[in-house]
Design a protein around this motif. Structure first.
Motif, mmCIF file in Angstrom:
data_model
loop_
_atom_site.group_PDB
_atom_site.id
_atom_site.type_symbol
_atom_site.label_atom_id
_atom_site.label_comp_id
_atom_site.label_asym_id
_atom_site.label_seq_id
_atom_site.Cartn_x
_atom_site.Cartn_y
_atom_site.Cartn_z
ATOM 1 N N LEU A 1 -69.916 186.322 -44.987
ATOM 2 C CA LEU A 1 -69.474 187.457 -44.170
ATOM 3 C C LEU A 1 -70.617 187.994 -43.318
ATOM 4 N N HIS A 2 -71.823 188.048 -43.885
ATOM 5 C CA HIS A 2 -72.980 188.507 -43.109
ATOM 6 C C HIS A 2 -73.243 187.567 -41.937
ATOM 7 N N THR A 3 -73.199 186.277 -42.189
ATOM 8 C CA THR A 3 -73.418 185.306 -41.117
ATOM 9 C C THR A 3 -72.312 185.403 -40.070
ATOM 10 N N LEU A 4 -71.071 185.609 -40.541
ATOM 11 C CA LEU A 4 -69.945 185.754 -39.616
ATOM 12 C C LEU A 4 -70.173 186.946 -38.686
ATOM 13 N N THR A 5 -70.631 188.073 -39.234
ATOM 14 C CA THR A 5 -70.897 189.260 -38.408
ATOM 15 C C THR A 5 -71.977 188.965 -37.377
ATOM 16 N N THR A 6 -73.017 188.211 -37.773
ATOM 17 C CA THR A 6 -74.081 187.864 -36.835
ATOM 18 C C THR A 6 -73.536 187.035 -35.680
ATOM 19 N N TYR A 7 -72.676 186.064 -35.984
ATOM 20 C CA TYR A 7 -72.097 185.239 -34.922
ATOM 21 C C TYR A 7 -71.172 186.059 -34.015
ATOM 22 N N VAL A 8 -70.393 186.965 -34.601
ATOM 23 C CA VAL A 8 -69.519 187.813 -33.785
ATOM 24 C C VAL A 8 -70.350 188.686 -32.856
ATOM 25 N N ASP A 9 -71.454 189.237 -33.367
ATOM 26 C CA ASP A 9 -72.338 190.054 -32.525
ATOM 27 C C ASP A 9 -72.907 189.236 -31.368
ATOM 28 N N LEU A 10 -73.313 188.014 -31.652
ATOM 29 C CA LEU A 10 -73.860 187.169 -30.591
ATOM 30 C C LEU A 10 -72.802 186.865 -29.536
ATOM 31 N N TYR A 11 -71.576 186.592 -29.993
ATOM 32 C CA TYR A 11 -70.515 186.328 -29.025
ATOM 33 C C TYR A 11 -70.265 187.560 -28.154
ATOM 34 N N ILE A 12 -70.201 188.741 -28.790
ATOM 35 C CA ILE A 12 -69.952 189.970 -28.034
ATOM 36 C C ILE A 12 -71.073 190.209 -27.029
ATOM 37 N N ASP A 13 -72.334 189.978 -27.439
ATOM 38 C CA ASP A 13 -73.457 190.158 -26.514
ATOM 39 C C ASP A 13 -73.288 189.284 -25.269
ATOM 40 N N ALA A 14 -73.007 188.000 -25.502
ATOM 41 C CA ALA A 14 -72.878 187.077 -24.379
ATOM 42 C C ALA A 14 -71.663 187.420 -23.517
ATOM 43 N N ALA A 15 -70.563 187.842 -24.157
ATOM 44 C CA ALA A 15 -69.343 188.166 -23.409
ATOM 45 C C ALA A 15 -69.540 189.440 -22.582
ATOM 46 N N ILE A 16 -70.136 190.478 -23.187
ATOM 47 C CA ILE A 16 -70.360 191.730 -22.456
ATOM 48 C C ILE A 16 -71.306 191.508 -21.294
ATOM 49 N N LEU A 17 -72.387 190.768 -21.530
ATOM 50 C CA LEU A 17 -73.351 190.533 -20.460
ATOM 51 C C LEU A 17 -72.709 189.764 -19.313
ATOM 52 N N GLU A 18 -71.895 188.770 -19.625
ATOM 53 C CA GLU A 18 -71.201 188.004 -18.586
ATOM 54 C C GLU A 18 -70.297 188.927 -17.772
ATOM 55 N N ALA A 19 -69.546 189.788 -18.454
ATOM 56 C CA ALA A 19 -68.629 190.687 -17.753
ATOM 57 C C ALA A 19 -69.388 191.674 -16.874
ATOM 58 N N ARG A 20 -70.548 192.132 -17.330
ATOM 59 C CA ARG A 20 -71.327 193.079 -16.518
ATOM 60 C C ARG A 20 -71.913 192.397 -15.284
ATOM 61 N N ILE A 21 -72.401 191.188 -15.452
ATOM 62 C CA ILE A 21 -72.964 190.466 -14.310
ATOM 63 C C ILE A 21 -71.894 190.227 -13.248
ATOM 64 N N GLN A 22 -70.680 189.981 -13.693
ATOM 65 C CA GLN A 22 -69.577 189.769 -12.752
ATOM 66 C C GLN A 22 -68.923 191.083 -12.311
ATOM 67 N N ASN A 23 -69.548 192.207 -12.687
ATOM 68 C CA ASN A 23 -69.079 193.539 -12.293
ATOM 69 C C ASN A 23 -67.679 193.840 -12.813
ATOM 70 N N GLN A 24 -67.391 193.308 -14.010
ATOM 71 C CA GLN A 24 -66.091 193.559 -14.631
ATOM 72 C C GLN A 24 -66.168 194.636 -15.715
ATOM 73 N N ALA A 25 -67.365 194.855 -16.279
ATOM 74 C CA ALA A 25 -67.527 195.837 -17.364
ATOM 75 C C ALA A 25 -68.692 196.757 -17.030
ATOM 76 N N PRO A 26 -68.594 198.023 -17.386
ATOM 77 C CA PRO A 26 -69.665 198.968 -17.066
ATOM 78 C C PRO A 26 -70.796 198.896 -18.090
#
Length: 940
Positions: A898-923
């Motif tokens: 579960l701890h490892t799963l949370t780490t992977y979910v956090d990494l996915y969210i980081d990459a997804a949020i950053l992508e959306a911000r670069i494309q001016n889709q998320a603030p």
């Protein structure tokens, strides 16, 4: 001080009940007397204040118990003493001194500076004893009949009739109230030691000889009625040369921050109840809002917070805030009233007259303040002060000796304080600055102020002058210069905010200065940002004696100053979603957002080093993050992706041993916005699922992934976690994921390549301007340094896969270009061959730098995509593993998974949020808020 013993006492009863039980024949007279005292002293005394409320307040609703302590070597005459922490200064209630068994036979002298609340304290004691049912718990069972007399009312009688008795004084006091009450019962109480005798205002007996006679009379009464308790109050000067024998001398302590808050809330509630004519939830809400607004303004204005430790000054501040204007904008009116009241207006209202009026005293003090400002002095010798006031004193009172005038001001007003022997200073620098501003206005010395606009020592005096006059010329002098200083421009904005009046042309110019962070010229934007930063630091609010807090988030223009300075040394701290090194031109006044925690910490360090001195800047702690926001006036806030209103940006703060994120208010208040943020992640997750057929068609697994991503994103408040953080993953997975994560978060390499590219473009433009351009405009040495920095960064980035020869070729071409410029001896020849050779070398370097920059940017983009795909695969695998674990046993394995799963979910969210911000889709959401702290406190 000895404590009371713990033996049981009979249950306390009110005095009225006790005397009824005894069938007291004088009960009706006693109750009539106590009732008269309640009528006489029940109101909160504000006589002599220029600004008064329209309602008479009840003292019981407003009163805050004073702190008292035993007097030191010399009692303070300063009405605005520096507050010492509780652990450094004794603070006890008057009831503790009255009930302590070790002090049962001691009388008390209470000394305090002007406005410290001495008379109010005695009135409170009188009211409390006159209403025994409201006695505080520690005073229950203390049988006292209150007697309160103002010594100034009986001084003349004492002088003419040395045998004048205390009982006669009480009769005269009742006669003034048109009450004829037999006092046989009071004689018995005095004989039986049941009275608390309070004699107020020894200092208000003005003549020294008469004061000595009054002291002798008091001592005779203390001897005659020795079984009773006496309390005598005075300012220090009235007691210093006329001490009483055998008394315990106490000193009034300044209000603590808690007492300031309690008084303001009490005062506002009493006013609102009087105004509404009733007490209900709505009235209390209005009172709470008014009180909290004043508390915020006090924290925003350190000088007013300093003054709030004095009860009279705090009353004046609260009254001006409610009835005249919103502090601190018109604080000059408050300072004017303080000077009038402390120089004698309050005494005049009480019937105490001096030879000089408050206006005359003020007229003499003005040139003294002005001279001290010119000499940059906080203190001045008595001899120097006498020389300065000689001429103005001779104009208003030629027969008053100069030294007597100074002592009279010190003793009766507290505006001047002798902190060292033979040295005088104003009780607060603000009074010196205010009187200087009034002197400049009276004597038409505006031209002298203009000479000091670059000197911060004079700035407050200049602002106080502007608040009373036409500030056009002062603001013109600040802005109409070839190279105006940041200090002068900051002063111009402050004067514009407070000025009584300003010419339309200059007002427009100063207002444009406030909008200059959107100017097309980078130098003008920088100057505007510097002014904004200086105003921010001046407007921080007080959290404690050694801490101040920011009232708003750091803006993009202010953060740009930090970015530009550090970029010169190859350090890059711009938000990860920025594609340029500078903020969009129209967003300079919006909060900076998208900041890593490490960037926020580095910004604090940079600001500390920049400001120097005894203070340091840091992020707020958990307790400090709720510091009140400054009131936003006339500030347009756009909502949506194109703006960054403060309600939609949070900030980093210290939480124990880590940096945590304080979410923006809109996450709690704007459900539609939260839904939009979740939709952005949903869309990204759906797109990533379609990119790889290996993810399969298991809808149930993806629904679970969706729930995990949404839940974790909510828990993180949709913030981008620190891309500099270490990852804690199983060793077999850490290599590839760690490489992708580091590559995604690497700003240094692509930023340095882009910076070199921009410098080369600028150099090429300079060369094309031949023959007018000169070699000193080209600055090829600096461009070579940037190329060397690029080589270092690439060498430290093992996954870059860029051959060292690429940078070496750039440096070789730059050195050739530099050699060509040096060969020309300072100026280019118009020879087209030389010009073409320069352009050829710079062009080759630029082409190579562009290729490197494009490759590094592409690697970062690819890293985000690959990291999302990789983490999704690992999340799917872990979900299947967890599903296959036995329901019993394997707890540790499940927890690790579960701890490892949370780490992977956090990494996915980081990459997804950053992508959306670069494309001016998320603030972006992560901003900066500051706390300013005294260095010694932070080091401790």
């Amino acid at each position: 001080m000895a404590q009371k013993n713990n033996k049981k006492r009979p249950k306390s009863r009110s005095w009225r009940e006790l005397f009824r039980r005894r069938s007291d024949p004088h009960r009706a007279y006693r109750e009539k007397y106590l009732e008269t005292l309640q009528y006489q002293h029940r109101t909160f005394d504000v006589k002599g204040l220029t600004t008064q409320g329209i309602f008479t307040l009840e003292l019981a609703r407003v009163f805050v118990d004073l702190g008292l302590g035993q007097m030191g070597l010399r009692p303070s005459t300063d009405p605005i003493p520096r507050f010492a922490p509780l652990q450094q200064r004794e603070r006890r209630s008057i009831w503790e001194y009255l009930t302590a068994e070790s002090l049962q036979n001691r009388n008390l002298a209470v000394l305090g500076a002007p406005g410290s609340g001495k008379t109010t304290l005695l009135k409170h004691l009188t009211l409390t004893l006159a209403s025994p049912e409201v006695l505080p718990e520690q005073a229950q069972g203390m049988p006292q009949t209150p007697i309160l007399l103002l010594l100034r009312d009986y001084a003349a009688i004492i002088e003419s009739e040395p045998n004048f008795s205390l009982l006669t004084a009480v009769k005269q006091e009742l006669a003034r109230r048109e009450e004829a009450i037999p006092l046989d019962w009071l004689v018995q109480d005095l004989q039986n030691g049941r009275c608390l005798i309070m004699l107020d205002g020894l200092d208000e007996v003005a003549k020294p000889q008469l004061r000595r006679q009054v002291v002798a009379w008091v001592e005779r009464q203390m001897q005659l009625y020795r079984n009773n308790r006496f309390i005598i109050t005075s300012r220090p000067f009235g007691y210093r040369n006329n001490p009483l024998n055998g008394v315990l001398v106490l000193e009034v302590r300044p209000f603590t921050p808690d007492q300031v808050r309690q008084f303001i809330r009490n005062w506002y509630l009493a006013n609102e109840i009087k105004s509404a004519g009733h007490d209900d939830k709505g009235v209390r809400l209005d009172a709470r809002q008014g009180a909290e607004d004043l508390l915020v303004r006090l924290r925003q204005t350190p000088v007013l917070l300093d003054m709030s430790v004095n009860p009279l000054l705090l009353t004046m501040i609260a009254t001006v805030h409610r009835y005249r204007s919103s502090l601190p904008g018109r604080r000059v009116e408050l300072y004017e009233e303080i000077c009038e009241v402390f120089l004698g207006k309050r005494h005049e209202a009480r019937g105490i007259l001096y030879d000089l009026t408050p206006a005359q005293k003020k007229r003499v003090l003005q040139p003294l303040a002005y001279a001290m400002m010119h000499k940059k002095q906080r203190e001045i010798s008595i001899e120097e002060a006498m020389a300065i006031i000689d001429e103005p004193l001779s104009r208003v009172s030629p027969h008053t000796p100069r030294n007597e005038f100074l002592r009279m001001i010190e003793n009766t007003s507290g505006l001047l304080v002798e902190r060292e022997v033979g040295m005088l200073g104003f009780a607060h620098l603000t009074f010196q600055e205010y009187l200087t501003a009034v002197h400049v206005l009276d004597q038409r010395l505006e031209h002298e102020l203009v000479r000091h606009i670059d000197d911060s020592w004079w700035h407050e005096a200049i602002r106080l002058y502007a608040a009373q006059a036409d500030a056009t010329q002062v603001i013109r002098a600040c802005v109409m210069r070839k190279r105006p200083s940041i200090q002068a421009l900051t002063l111009a904005v402050e004067c514009l905010e407070e000025a009584r009046e300003v010419g339309a042309e200059i007002r427009h110019m100063a207002e444009r200065l406030q909008q200059s962070v959107a100017h097309e010229n980078p130098e003008v934007r920088k100057m505007g940002a510097e002014v904004m930063l200086q105003l921010r630091l001046r407007r921080m609010v007080r959290l404690g004696e050694n801490r101040l807090a920011d009232t708003s988030l750091v803006t993009q223009a202010e953060y740009q100053l930090f970015l530009d300075e550090l970029r010169q040394s190859g350090q890059f701290h711009q938000p990860d979603h920025w594609r340029e090194f500078a903020y969009p031109q129209d967003q300079g006044r919006e909060p900076i957002a998208g900041i890593r925690p490490s960037d926020a910490l580095r910004f604090c360090d940079w600001l500390t080093g920049r400001e120097k001195g005894e203070w340091q800047f840091r992020l707020p702690t958990t307790e400090e993050r709720q510091a009140p926001d400054r009131e936003q006036k006339n500030t347009k806030r756009e909502e949506g992706r194109n703006g960054s209103p403060e309600t939609h940006v949070g900030f980093w703060f210290h939480a124990q041993n880590k940096v945590d994120f304080n979410p923006p208010p809109a996450l709690q208040e704007d459900a539609a916005w939260v839904s939009e943020l979740l939709t952005i992640l949903d869309n990204r997750l759906a797109n990533d699922r379609m990119l790889d057929s290996e993810f399969g068609e298991d809808d149930e697994v993806f629904r679970r992934i969706r729930r995990l991503v949404q839940g974790r994103a909510r828990n993180r408040s949709f913030a981008l976690m620190d891309l500099d953080r270490p990852l804690r993953l199983p060793a077999e997975k850490a290599g590839e994921i760690g490489r992708l994560f580091a590559q995604m978060g690497n700003r240094a390499a692509p930023s340095q390549a882009i910076a070199l590219q921009q410098a080369l473009i600028q150099a090429g433009r300079q060369v094309q301007k031949l023959p007018a351009a000169r070699t000193d405009n080209l600055d090829l040495d600096n461009i070579i340094v940037q190329g060397q920095l690029l080589g270092q960064v690439i060498a430290e980035t093992p996954y870059a896969n860029i051959p060292a020869t690429a940078v070496e070729n750039i440096l070789r071409d730059l050195v050739r270009a530099r050699d060509l410029t040096r060969h020309q001896g300072g100026a280019y020849r118009t020879d087209l061959v030389i010009q073409r050779e320069l352009l050829r070398n710079l062009g080759r370097a630029l082409s190579q730098a562009q290729k490197i920059a494009e490759r590094l940017v592409k690697m970062n983009n690819d890293a985000r995509i690959r990291l999302r795909a990789f983490t999704l695969k690992q999340i799917i695998n872990l979900i299947h593993q967890l599903n296959n674990l036995p329901t019993s046993g394997g707890t540790q394995i499940r927890q690790r998974s579960l701890h490892t799963l949370t780490t992977y979910v956090d990494l996915y969210i980081d990459a997804a949020i950053l992508e959306a911000r670069i494309q001016n889709q998320a603030p972006p959401l992560e901003g900066i808020k500051l706390v300013k702290e005294w260095r010694a406190l932070g080091d401790a």
